[in-house]
Design a protein around this motif. Structure first.
Motif, mmCIF file in Angstrom:
data_model
loop_
_atom_site.group_PDB
_atom_site.id
_atom_site.type_symbol
_atom_site.label_atom_id
_atom_site.label_comp_id
_atom_site.label_asym_id
_atom_site.label_seq_id
_atom_site.Cartn_x
_atom_site.Cartn_y
_atom_site.Cartn_z
ATOM 1 N N VAL A 1 63.755 24.220 30.730
ATOM 2 C CA VAL A 1 62.806 25.043 31.484
ATOM 3 C C VAL A 1 62.852 24.791 32.991
ATOM 4 O O VAL A 1 62.349 25.612 33.765
ATOM 5 N N ARG A 2 63.438 23.676 33.420
ATOM 6 C CA ARG A 2 63.444 23.357 34.845
ATOM 7 C C ARG A 2 64.080 24.463 35.707
ATOM 8 O O ARG A 2 63.505 24.832 36.748
ATOM 9 N N PRO A 3 65.239 25.038 35.333
ATOM 10 C CA PRO A 3 65.811 26.096 36.181
ATOM 11 C C PRO A 3 64.886 27.297 36.350
ATOM 12 O O PRO A 3 64.898 27.950 37.399
ATOM 13 N N THR A 4 64.067 27.593 35.349
ATOM 14 C CA THR A 4 63.120 28.704 35.463
ATOM 15 C C THR A 4 62.050 28.393 36.501
ATOM 16 O O THR A 4 61.683 29.254 37.313
ATOM 17 N N VAL A 5 61.565 27.155 36.501
ATOM 18 C CA VAL A 5 60.567 26.744 37.497
ATOM 19 C C VAL A 5 61.175 26.773 38.894
ATOM 20 O O VAL A 5 60.549 27.253 39.857
ATOM 21 N N GLU A 6 62.381 26.274 39.032
ATOM 22 C CA GLU A 6 63.035 26.236 40.345
ATOM 23 C C GLU A 6 63.319 27.642 40.857
ATOM 24 O O GLU A 6 63.154 27.920 42.057
ATOM 25 N N ALA A 7 63.728 28.549 39.976
ATOM 26 C CA ALA A 7 63.958 29.939 40.381
ATOM 27 C C ALA A 7 62.649 30.597 40.803
ATOM 28 O O ALA A 7 62.610 31.376 41.762
ATOM 29 N N ALA A 8 61.562 30.264 40.098
ATOM 30 C CA ALA A 8 60.254 30.854 40.414
ATOM 31 C C ALA A 8 59.786 30.459 41.802
ATOM 32 O O ALA A 8 59.118 31.237 42.495
ATOM 33 N N VAL B 1 52.110 27.193 34.302
ATOM 34 C CA VAL B 1 52.670 26.542 35.499
ATOM 35 C C VAL B 1 53.166 27.598 36.493
ATOM 36 O O VAL B 1 52.919 27.510 37.704
ATOM 37 N N LEU B 2 53.842 28.623 35.981
ATOM 38 C CA LEU B 2 54.371 29.665 36.868
ATOM 39 C C LEU B 2 53.251 30.517 37.467
ATOM 40 O O LEU B 2 53.369 30.998 38.592
ATOM 41 N N ILE C 1 56.898 20.151 38.174
ATOM 42 C CA ILE C 1 57.820 19.514 37.249
ATOM 43 C C ILE C 1 57.176 18.302 36.578
ATOM 44 O O ILE C 1 57.289 18.114 35.358
ATOM 45 N N GLY C 2 56.484 17.471 37.346
ATOM 46 C CA GLY C 2 55.834 16.302 36.769
ATOM 47 C C GLY C 2 54.776 16.688 35.757
ATOM 48 O O GLY C 2 54.668 16.078 34.676
ATOM 49 N N ASP C 3 53.972 17.697 36.105
ATOM 50 C CA ASP C 3 52.934 18.163 35.191
ATOM 51 C C ASP C 3 53.565 18.744 33.929
ATOM 52 O O ASP C 3 53.086 18.511 32.810
ATOM 53 N N LEU C 4 54.653 19.482 34.106
ATOM 54 C CA LEU C 4 55.342 20.084 32.966
ATOM 55 C C LEU C 4 55.909 19.005 32.042
ATOM 56 O O LEU C 4 55.804 19.108 30.819
ATOM 57 N N ARG C 5 56.495 17.967 32.641
ATOM 58 C CA ARG C 5 57.020 16.866 31.824
ATOM 59 C C ARG C 5 55.904 16.230 30.984
ATOM 60 O O ARG C 5 56.091 15.965 29.791
ATOM 61 N N ASP C 6 54.754 15.981 31.603
ATOM 62 C CA ASP C 6 53.650 15.344 30.877
ATOM 63 C C ASP C 6 53.195 16.205 29.702
ATOM 64 O O ASP C 6 52.924 15.693 28.605
ATOM 65 N N GLN C 7 53.106 17.501 29.926
ATOM 66 C CA GLN C 7 52.637 18.382 28.853
ATOM 67 C C GLN C 7 53.694 18.549 27.766
ATOM 68 O O GLN C 7 53.356 18.627 26.574
#
Length: 223
Positions: free
Chosen positions: A100-107, A181-182, A196-202
């Protein structure tokens, strides 16, 4: 007598349609990137694509669907990249985060457009072609996550009959978290949190819950 259609004419027609669709896509992508979704009009897109407004609406029924057309391609590329990057990760949490990281970075490259895309994707017209394509990409992401979690569980010796169902539920939960997140920039909730940190925790919680659910299922199966 029935006259067969001219293959050459049909071929030219198909090429002409593909050319117009490509010009509309490129014009919409450029204008959304330059001005943001809210500031762009369909007339501006048709003018830049050099097609009549009526022609534009043969390819997309609204400005929202044009955004879906453009950002579906961004999501598709992000999923491909995430899938490739996840293959080098041995731990389930790291693998899912890589997906999912590339989706967050693209957003992050254009927050306004991302928020609008999320809105159109989840709440747009059910008859729009590009919305259906976007939802299929979401289902693809959920299935990718589910497959990785199920494989990790089987490698760990889990044989629960509910394994695949629980893995898919976990995949859906990860997408739900990703969506929030988005969308966070438009809601103003939880300011100051790193995405990213919040996403990792969840994701860590979801993966732990997935394995715990298998433990519960195994216990029930033994009873």
């Amino acid at each position: 007598m029935t006259i067969s259609p001219d293959p050459a004419h049909a071929g030219r027609r198909q090429r002409n349609m593909r050319d117009k669709q490509s010009r509309i896509f490129e014009a919409a992508a450029a204008l959304f990137a330059e001005r943001g979704f809210e500031s762009v009009t369909t007339q501006q897109i048709s003018d830049r694509a050099d097609v009549a407004a009526g022609t534009l609406f043969r390819y997309a029924s609204s400005k929202g669907e044009l955004l879906l057309m453009v950002y579906n391609e961004d999501l598709r590329l992000a999923l491909e990249l995430g899938d490739a990057q996840s293959r080098s990760q041995s731990k389930p949490v790291d693998a899912v985060l890589s997906m999912v990281r590339p989706t967050v970075e693209a957003a992050d490259r254009h927050v306004e457009n991302t928020v609008a895309y999320q809105r159109e994707l989840l709440f747009g017209s059910p008859t729009e072609k590009y919305r259906a394509e976007g939802l299929a990409l979401v289902a693809q992401l959920e299935a990718m996550i589910a497959a990785r979690l199920a494989a990790a569980a089987r490698q760990d010796g889990r044989q629960s009959r509910r394994l695949d169902k629980q893995a898919l539920l976990a995949g859906r939960s990860v997408f739900a978290v990703l969506h929030l997140v988005l969308a966070r920039p438009s809601t103003g909730v939880h300011p100051g949190y790193g995405a990213i940190g919040d996403l990792r925790d969840q994701i860590t919680q979801i993966v732990a819950g997935f394995f715990a659910s298998l433990d519960c299922a195994d216990t029930e199966d033994d009873e």
